[in-house]
Write a protein that holds these residues in place. Sequence first.
Motif, PDB file in Angstrom:
ATOM      1  N   LEU A  67      -3.927   4.424  -0.238  1.00 23.41           N
ATOM      2  CA  LEU A  67      -2.530   4.587   0.155  1.00 23.41           C
ATOM      3  C   LEU A  67      -1.654   4.517  -1.078  1.00 23.41           C
ATOM      4  CD1 LEU A  67      -2.382   2.308   3.324  1.00 23.41           C
ATOM      5  CD2 LEU A  67      -2.670   4.762   3.229  1.00 23.41           C
ATOM      6  N   SER A  68      -0.535   5.212  -1.036  1.00 19.08           N
ATOM      7  CA  SER A  68       0.353   5.198  -2.203  1.00 19.08           C
ATOM      8  C   SER A  68       1.746   4.665  -1.877  1.00 19.08           C
ATOM      9  CB  SER A  68       0.472   6.607  -2.795  1.00 19.08           C
ATOM     10  OG  SER A  68       0.996   7.490  -1.835  1.00 19.08           O
ATOM     11  N   VAL A  69       1.981   4.277  -0.628  1.00 20.25           N
ATOM     12  CA  VAL A  69       3.301   3.782  -0.250  1.00 20.25           C
ATOM     13  C   VAL A  69       3.163   2.360   0.241  1.00 20.25           C
ATOM     14  CG1 VAL A  69       5.236   4.153   1.325  1.00 20.25           C
ATOM     15  CG2 VAL A  69       4.026   6.107   0.374  1.00 20.25           C
ATOM     16  N   PRO A  70       3.899   1.381  -0.196  1.00 20.70           N
ATOM     17  CA  PRO A  70       4.928   1.458  -1.233  1.00 20.70           C
ATOM     18  C   PRO A  70       4.353   1.409  -2.645  1.00 20.70           C
ATOM     19  CG  PRO A  70       4.834  -0.765  -0.359  1.00 20.70           C
ATOM     20  CD  PRO A  70       3.828   0.059   0.416  1.00 20.70           C
ATOM     21  N   TYR A  71       3.062   1.112  -2.771  1.00 22.29           N
ATOM     22  CA  TYR A  71       2.388   1.114  -4.075  1.00 22.29           C
ATOM     23  C   TYR A  71       0.915   1.402  -3.827  1.00 22.29           C
ATOM     24  CZ  TYR A  71       1.485  -3.611  -2.405  1.00 22.29           C
ATOM     25  OH  TYR A  71       1.126  -4.681  -1.631  1.00 22.29           O
ATOM     26  N   PRO A  72       0.167   1.804  -4.826  1.00 22.55           N
ATOM     27  CA  PRO A  72      -1.256   2.119  -4.597  1.00 22.55           C
ATOM     28  C   PRO A  72      -2.017   0.934  -3.999  1.00 22.55           C
ATOM     29  CG  PRO A  72      -0.558   2.905  -6.735  1.00 22.55           C
ATOM     30  CD  PRO A  72       0.583   2.069  -6.187  1.00 22.55           C
ATOM     31  N   ALA A  73      -2.784   1.214  -2.951  1.00 23.04           N
ATOM     32  CA  ALA A  73      -3.542   0.157  -2.292  1.00 23.04           C
ATOM     33  C   ALA A  73      -4.829   0.736  -1.709  1.00 23.04           C
ATOM     34  CB  ALA A  73      -2.710  -0.475  -1.182  1.00 23.04           C
ATOM     35  N   PHE A  74      -5.849  -0.074  -1.696  1.00 19.24           N
ATOM     36  CA  PHE A  74      -7.137   0.276  -1.107  1.00 19.24           C
ATOM     37  C   PHE A  74      -7.285  -0.505   0.193  1.00 19.24           C
ATOM     38  CE2 PHE A  74      -7.513   0.466  -5.688  1.00 19.24           C
ATOM     39  CZ  PHE A  74      -8.030   1.726  -5.888  1.00 19.24           C
ATOM     40  N   ALA A  75      -8.039   0.029   1.147  1.00 20.16           N
ATOM     41  CA  ALA A  75      -8.328  -0.702   2.375  1.00 20.16           C
ATOM     42  C   ALA A  75      -9.351  -1.787   2.052  1.00 20.16           C
ATOM     43  CB  ALA A  75      -8.854   0.235   3.444  1.00 20.16           C
ATOM     44  N   GLU A  76      -9.086  -2.997   2.519  1.00 27.54           N
ATOM     45  CA  GLU A  76      -9.960  -4.142   2.273  1.00 27.54           C
ATOM     46  C   GLU A  76     -10.246  -4.853   3.581  1.00 27.54           C
ATOM     47  OE1 GLU A  76      -8.842  -6.766  -1.037  1.00 27.54           O
ATOM     48  OE2 GLU A  76      -7.095  -5.473  -1.263  1.00 27.54           O
ATOM     49  N   ARG A  77     -11.425  -5.441   3.692  1.00 23.60           N
ATOM     50  CA  ARG A  77     -11.754  -6.254   4.861  1.00 23.60           C
ATOM     51  C   ARG A  77     -11.166  -7.644   4.662  1.00 23.60           C
ATOM     52  NH1 ARG A  77     -17.674  -8.128   6.894  1.00 23.60           N
ATOM     53  NH2 ARG A  77     -16.903  -9.538   8.479  1.00 23.60           N
ATOM     54  N   ASP A  78     -10.555  -8.163   5.710  1.00 26.68           N
ATOM     55  CA  ASP A  78     -10.014  -9.520   5.694  1.00 26.68           C
ATOM     56  C   ASP A  78     -11.171 -10.491   5.885  1.00 26.68           C
ATOM     57  OD1 ASP A  78      -8.763 -11.961   6.130  1.00 26.68           O
ATOM     58  OD2 ASP A  78      -7.253 -11.134   7.492  1.00 26.68           O
ATOM     59  N   LEU A  79     -11.608 -11.110   4.817  1.00 27.58           N
ATOM     60  CA  LEU A  79     -12.770 -12.001   4.857  1.00 27.58           C
ATOM     61  C   LEU A  79     -12.479 -13.324   5.555  1.00 27.58           C
ATOM     62  CD1 LEU A  79     -14.166 -11.387   1.262  1.00 27.58           C
ATOM     63  CD2 LEU A  79     -14.891 -10.338   3.418  1.00 27.58           C
ATOM     64  N   TYR A  80     -11.218 -13.634   5.791  1.00 30.07           N
ATOM     65  CA  TYR A  80     -10.837 -14.890   6.427  1.00 30.07           C
ATOM     66  C   TYR A  80     -10.505 -14.712   7.913  1.00 30.07           C
ATOM     67  CZ  TYR A  80     -10.710 -16.296   1.612  1.00 30.07           C
ATOM     68  OH  TYR A  80     -11.057 -16.533   0.297  1.00 30.07           O
TER      69      TYR A  80
END
Length: 91
Positions: A67-80
Amino acid sequence: MPRLYATDGKPFAQKVIHLRYFAGSSAQWLIAEADPASWVMFGWCDLGLGMPEWGYVSLHELAGLRLSVPYPAFAERDLYWSPRTFGECGV
Protein backbone atom coordinates in the motif's frame (compact mmCIF):
# COMPACT_ATOMS: atom_id res chain seq x y z
CA MET A 1 -9.83 -22.25 12.04
CA PRO A 2 -12.97 -23.31 10.16
CA ARG A 3 -12.72 -24.21 6.49
CA LEU A 4 -14.34 -21.97 3.88
CA TYR A 5 -18.15 -21.88 4.13
CA ALA A 6 -18.14 -23.71 7.49
CA THR A 7 -19.76 -20.75 9.26
CA ASP A 8 -22.30 -19.90 6.55
CA GLY A 9 -25.56 -18.88 8.17
CA LYS A 10 -23.88 -17.70 11.36
CA PRO A 11 -24.47 -13.98 11.99
CA PHE A 12 -21.38 -11.91 11.22
CA ALA A 13 -21.21 -10.61 14.80
CA GLN A 14 -20.90 -14.22 16.05
CA LYS A 15 -18.22 -15.38 13.60
CA VAL A 16 -14.91 -16.01 15.36
CA ILE A 17 -12.02 -14.01 13.93
CA HIS A 18 -8.93 -16.24 14.08
CA LEU A 19 -6.33 -14.09 12.32
CA ARG A 20 -5.74 -10.38 11.83
CA TYR A 21 -3.56 -8.82 9.15
CA PHE A 22 -2.87 -5.11 8.92
CA ALA A 23 -1.03 -2.62 6.74
CA GLY A 24 -0.16 0.88 7.82
CA SER A 25 -2.43 2.59 10.29
CA SER A 26 -5.79 1.99 8.63
CA ALA A 27 -5.97 -1.23 6.56
CA GLN A 28 -6.89 -4.52 8.20
CA TRP A 29 -8.21 -7.97 7.36
CA LEU A 30 -10.05 -10.01 10.02
CA ILE A 31 -10.05 -13.67 8.95
CA ALA A 32 -12.82 -16.09 9.99
CA GLU A 33 -12.37 -19.03 7.57
CA ALA A 34 -9.62 -20.47 5.37
CA ASP A 35 -8.94 -23.21 2.83
CA PRO A 36 -5.64 -24.76 3.91
CA ALA A 37 -4.93 -26.12 0.42
CA SER A 38 -5.21 -22.85 -1.51
CA TRP A 39 -4.97 -20.37 1.39
CA VAL A 40 -8.00 -18.51 0.17
CA MET A 41 -9.50 -16.90 3.25
CA PHE A 42 -12.84 -15.31 4.12
CA GLY A 43 -13.22 -12.37 6.42
CA TRP A 44 -13.80 -8.67 6.89
CA CYS A 45 -11.60 -6.31 4.87
CA ASP A 46 -11.10 -2.61 5.53
CA LEU A 47 -8.58 -0.75 3.38
CA GLY A 48 -9.23 2.46 5.30
CA LEU A 49 -11.21 4.01 2.44
CA GLY A 50 -14.59 4.01 4.17
CA MET A 51 -15.92 0.95 2.34
CA PRO A 52 -15.22 -2.14 4.50
CA GLU A 53 -16.75 -5.43 3.37
CA TRP A 54 -16.87 -9.17 3.95
CA GLY A 55 -15.18 -11.15 1.21
CA TYR A 56 -12.38 -13.43 0.08
CA VAL A 57 -8.65 -12.78 0.00
CA SER A 58 -5.73 -14.96 -1.02
CA LEU A 59 -2.89 -15.22 1.48
CA HIS A 60 -0.45 -15.17 -1.45
CA GLU A 61 -1.90 -11.90 -2.75
CA LEU A 62 -1.99 -10.42 0.75
CA ALA A 63 1.68 -11.33 1.24
CA GLY A 64 2.59 -9.42 -1.93
CA LEU A 65 0.42 -6.39 -1.15
CA ARG A 66 2.11 -2.99 -1.01
CA LEU A 67 0.00 0.00 0.00
CA SER A 68 1.18 3.53 -0.64
CA VAL A 69 -1.42 5.59 1.23
CA PRO A 70 -0.71 7.36 3.56
CA TYR A 71 2.82 5.91 3.36
CA PRO A 72 4.36 2.69 2.00
CA ALA A 73 3.22 -0.31 4.02
CA PHE A 74 3.27 -4.09 3.74
CA ALA A 75 0.54 -6.41 5.01
CA GLU A 76 1.63 -8.05 8.27
CA ARG A 77 0.08 -10.69 10.51
CA ASP A 78 -0.82 -9.47 13.98
CA LEU A 79 1.20 -11.88 16.11
CA TYR A 80 -0.51 -10.70 19.31
CA TRP A 81 -4.06 -11.36 18.07
CA SER A 82 -6.21 -13.79 20.06
CA PRO A 83 -9.42 -15.25 18.59
CA ARG A 84 -12.63 -13.39 19.40
CA THR A 85 -16.00 -12.87 17.80
CA PHE A 86 -16.36 -10.17 15.17
CA GLY A 87 -18.80 -8.43 17.51
CA GLU A 88 -16.00 -8.15 20.08
CA CYS A 89 -13.58 -6.60 17.57
CA GLY A 90 -15.06 -3.12 17.89
CA VAL A 91 -15.17 -2.29 14.20
